[in-house]
Design a protein around this motif. Structure first.
Motif, PDB file in Angstrom:
ATOM      1  N   LEU A 139      16.304  75.681  81.886  1.00  0.00           N
ATOM      2  CA  LEU A 139      17.452  74.774  81.991  1.00  0.00           C
ATOM      3  C   LEU A 139      17.109  73.360  81.543  1.00  0.00           C
ATOM      4  O   LEU A 139      15.959  72.917  81.646  1.00  0.00           O
ATOM      5  CB  LEU A 139      17.961  74.718  83.434  1.00  0.00           C
ATOM      6  N   LEU A 140      18.131  72.649  81.087  1.00  0.00           N
ATOM      7  CA  LEU A 140      18.028  71.246  80.691  1.00  0.00           C
ATOM      8  C   LEU A 140      18.804  70.416  81.706  1.00  0.00           C
ATOM      9  O   LEU A 140      20.002  70.636  81.901  1.00  0.00           O
ATOM     10  CB  LEU A 140      18.607  71.033  79.288  1.00  0.00           C
ATOM     11  N   ALA A 141      18.135  69.449  82.338  1.00  0.00           N
ATOM     12  CA  ALA A 141      18.766  68.684  83.416  1.00  0.00           C
ATOM     13  C   ALA A 141      18.680  67.186  83.127  1.00  0.00           C
ATOM     14  O   ALA A 141      17.653  66.673  82.679  1.00  0.00           O
ATOM     15  CB  ALA A 141      18.105  68.993  84.754  1.00  0.00           C
ATOM     16  N   LYS A 197      22.462  72.006  70.007  1.00  0.00           N
ATOM     17  CA  LYS A 197      21.825  71.288  68.891  1.00  0.00           C
ATOM     18  C   LYS A 197      22.539  69.971  68.621  1.00  0.00           C
ATOM     19  O   LYS A 197      21.893  68.934  68.422  1.00  0.00           O
ATOM     20  CB  LYS A 197      21.817  72.173  67.640  1.00  0.00           C
ATOM     21  N   GLN A 198      23.858  70.011  68.614  1.00  0.00           N
ATOM     22  CA  GLN A 198      24.623  68.794  68.343  1.00  0.00           C
ATOM     23  C   GLN A 198      24.453  67.767  69.450  1.00  0.00           C
ATOM     24  O   GLN A 198      24.414  66.560  69.182  1.00  0.00           O
ATOM     25  CB  GLN A 198      26.102  69.149  68.161  1.00  0.00           C
ATOM     26  N   ARG A 199      24.358  68.248  70.682  1.00  0.00           N
ATOM     27  CA  ARG A 199      24.256  67.326  71.824  1.00  0.00           C
ATOM     28  C   ARG A 199      22.868  66.727  71.958  1.00  0.00           C
ATOM     29  O   ARG A 199      22.709  65.517  72.227  1.00  0.00           O
ATOM     30  CB  ARG A 199      24.633  68.067  73.118  1.00  0.00           C
ATOM     31  N   PHE A 200      21.815  67.534  71.817  1.00  0.00           N
ATOM     32  CA  PHE A 200      20.480  67.087  72.212  1.00  0.00           C
ATOM     33  C   PHE A 200      19.580  66.629  71.069  1.00  0.00           C
ATOM     34  O   PHE A 200      18.733  65.749  71.279  1.00  0.00           O
ATOM     35  CB  PHE A 200      19.778  68.195  73.007  1.00  0.00           C
ATOM     36  N   LEU A 201      19.711  67.198  69.896  1.00  0.00           N
ATOM     37  CA  LEU A 201      18.747  66.870  68.839  1.00  0.00           C
ATOM     38  C   LEU A 201      18.852  65.421  68.342  1.00  0.00           C
ATOM     39  O   LEU A 201      17.820  64.747  68.195  1.00  0.00           O
ATOM     40  CB  LEU A 201      18.888  67.850  67.668  1.00  0.00           C
ATOM     41  N   PRO A 202      20.061  64.889  68.081  1.00  0.00           N
ATOM     42  CA  PRO A 202      20.124  63.502  67.577  1.00  0.00           C
ATOM     43  C   PRO A 202      19.473  62.471  68.499  1.00  0.00           C
ATOM     44  O   PRO A 202      18.691  61.628  68.028  1.00  0.00           O
ATOM     45  CB  PRO A 202      21.618  63.259  67.381  1.00  0.00           C
ATOM     46  N   PRO A 249      12.115  71.529  69.070  1.00  0.00           N
ATOM     47  CA  PRO A 249      11.959  72.744  68.272  1.00  0.00           C
ATOM     48  C   PRO A 249      12.469  74.008  68.958  1.00  0.00           C
ATOM     49  O   PRO A 249      12.949  74.927  68.294  1.00  0.00           O
ATOM     50  CB  PRO A 249      10.441  72.815  68.047  1.00  0.00           C
ATOM     51  N   LEU A 250      12.374  74.056  70.306  1.00  0.00           N
ATOM     52  CA  LEU A 250      12.905  75.221  71.012  1.00  0.00           C
ATOM     53  C   LEU A 250      14.428  75.283  70.883  1.00  0.00           C
ATOM     54  O   LEU A 250      14.997  76.367  70.668  1.00  0.00           O
ATOM     55  CB  LEU A 250      12.518  75.184  72.486  1.00  0.00           C
ATOM     56  N   ILE A 251      15.087  74.133  71.011  1.00  0.00           N
ATOM     57  CA  ILE A 251      16.540  74.104  70.845  1.00  0.00           C
ATOM     58  C   ILE A 251      16.915  74.484  69.416  1.00  0.00           C
ATOM     59  O   ILE A 251      17.901  75.199  69.180  1.00  0.00           O
ATOM     60  CB  ILE A 251      17.096  72.716  71.229  1.00  0.00           C
ATOM     61  N   ILE A 252      16.135  74.014  68.450  1.00  0.00           N
ATOM     62  CA  ILE A 252      16.373  74.405  67.056  1.00  0.00           C
ATOM     63  C   ILE A 252      16.287  75.920  66.906  1.00  0.00           C
ATOM     64  O   ILE A 252      17.095  76.552  66.215  1.00  0.00           O
ATOM     65  CB  ILE A 252      15.365  73.708  66.126  1.00  0.00           C
ATOM     66  N   SER A 312      16.288  59.922  67.688  1.00  0.00           N
ATOM     67  CA  SER A 312      16.442  58.467  67.707  1.00  0.00           C
ATOM     68  C   SER A 312      15.645  57.793  68.806  1.00  0.00           C
ATOM     69  O   SER A 312      15.422  56.586  68.765  1.00  0.00           O
ATOM     70  CB  SER A 312      17.921  58.101  67.863  1.00  0.00           C
ATOM     71  N   GLY A 313      15.229  58.566  69.814  1.00  0.00           N
ATOM     72  CA  GLY A 313      14.545  57.979  70.964  1.00  0.00           C
ATOM     73  C   GLY A 313      15.487  57.454  72.014  1.00  0.00           C
ATOM     74  O   GLY A 313      15.054  56.827  72.988  1.00  0.00           O
ATOM     75  N   GLU A 314      16.779  57.721  71.860  1.00  0.00           N
ATOM     76  CA  GLU A 314      17.743  57.275  72.867  1.00  0.00           C
ATOM     77  C   GLU A 314      17.546  58.010  74.183  1.00  0.00           C
ATOM     78  O   GLU A 314      17.848  57.468  75.252  1.00  0.00           O
ATOM     79  CB  GLU A 314      19.164  57.510  72.358  1.00  0.00           C
ATOM     80  N   GLU A 315      17.075  59.255  74.114  1.00  0.00           N
ATOM     81  CA  GLU A 315      16.826  60.039  75.316  1.00  0.00           C
ATOM     82  C   GLU A 315      15.393  60.548  75.312  1.00  0.00           C
ATOM     83  O   GLU A 315      14.943  61.158  74.338  1.00  0.00           O
ATOM     84  CB  GLU A 315      17.818  61.206  75.419  1.00  0.00           C
ATOM     85  N   VAL A 316      14.697  60.269  76.403  1.00  0.00           N
ATOM     86  CA  VAL A 316      13.287  60.640  76.560  1.00  0.00           C
ATOM     87  C   VAL A 316      13.205  61.840  77.488  1.00  0.00           C
ATOM     88  O   VAL A 316      13.945  61.927  78.479  1.00  0.00           O
ATOM     89  CB  VAL A 316      12.480  59.451  77.135  1.00  0.00           C
TER      90      VAL A 316
END
Length: 275
Positions: free
Chosen positions: A188-190, A110-115, A99-102, A119-123
């Motif tokens: 930051l997102l790491a 948004k395109q990189r991280f939200l999908p 929601p913060l990225i939204i 889907s649960g591909e990235e935790v």
């Protein structure tokens, strides 16, 4: 004010109940009925079942993969999943950083991280607390210094919940020592799994809880493109994220479930000559 549920809401509740009964795998259902604890693999299996149904993100906008439910539907969903004992999904991606990225992220973020959050591909996990920055979070000292297109991070986070399972971590780090402590922090997102210099060390609490880790950063390079919000504006990002978190962890349904259980015990367990 009439707070009773409408016919449409009753119908939605039945739809939710039927879905849970038919979609939850037998092993998860047995554990739910026994009140057992779910493992990470089981929680992620349930996550992916909800994703396939389109119900994994009740609080997200529909155009970004959310359900489009109103507040009544979201409450019914929460109530029914709690009553059924469903695995509780990790909040760090779905209800915190997503929601913060939204709200504040760039279109590219948004395109990189939200999908993959959906889907649960990235935790995800949260990198806030440090040995000398807990309740006084603004005292954090994880340094992030610019070098080319990157920030170079050095320092430590602790009490990082489920970092041992995470692919990504959102961190508050110090990008300036000027002004008030809160003014020199960035968000930051790491990439935990693929960034040299990030080391996760799980530990047990004295009570045997295995949910926490220490997370170390040693010359870990994070692209400046992975900063959410302005440089030195991380404190505002953290407060905004807290707003998303607090509106989803009130535990109203959980409290109602346990209150009903306490009332049942009070009715049925003899005390002296009475019940």
């Amino acid at each position: 004010m009439d707070l009773s549920f409408s016919d449409e809401q009753h119908a939605f509740r039945e739809e939710v109940r039927e879905f849970i009964q038919t979609a939850m795998p037998p092993e998860l259902k047995r554990k739910a009925e026994a009140g057992a604890t779910f493992g990470q693999d089981e929680t992620m299996a349930w996550h992916k079942i909800l994703y396939a149904k389109g119900w994994v993100a009740p609080n997200w906008p529909k155009e970004l993969g959310g359900t489009g439910w109103d507040v009544g539907q979201r409450f019914i969903w929460q109530e029914e999943t709690v009553q059924a004992g469903c695995p509780e999904l990790s909040p760090f991606g779905l209800t915190m950083v997503g929601p913060l990225i939204i709200q504040y992220g760039t279109d590219e973020q948004k395109q990189r991280f939200l999908p993959p959050i959906l889907s649960g591909e990235e935790v995800w996990c949260q990198g806030y607390s440090e040995p000398n920055a807990g309740s006084d979070l603004a005292n954090l000292s994880l340094r992030a210094e610019k070098d080319g297109d990157d920030y170079v991070l050095n320092g430590q986070k602790t009490w990082t919940t489920y970092a041992q399972y995470a692919d990504w971590i959102f961190v508050l780090c110090r990008t300036s020592g000027e002004g008030k402590k809160q003014e020199g922090i960035s968000f930051l997102l790491a990439d935990v799994k693929n960034t040299p210099g990030i080391t996760v060390k799980p530990f047990l609490t004295t009570g045997g809880t295995d949910a926490f880790s220490e997370t170390w950063f040693q010359d870990a390079r994070v692209p400046q493109a992975n900063r959410v919000g302005p440089e030195n504006g991380g404190w505002a990002m953290a407060k905004a994220l807290l707003g998303h978190e607090r509106t989803t962890i009130g535990g109203v349904a959980e409290s109602g479930k346990w209150l009903a259980k306490v009332k049942k015990i009070a009715r049925e367990v003899p005390v002296g000559d009475a019940t």
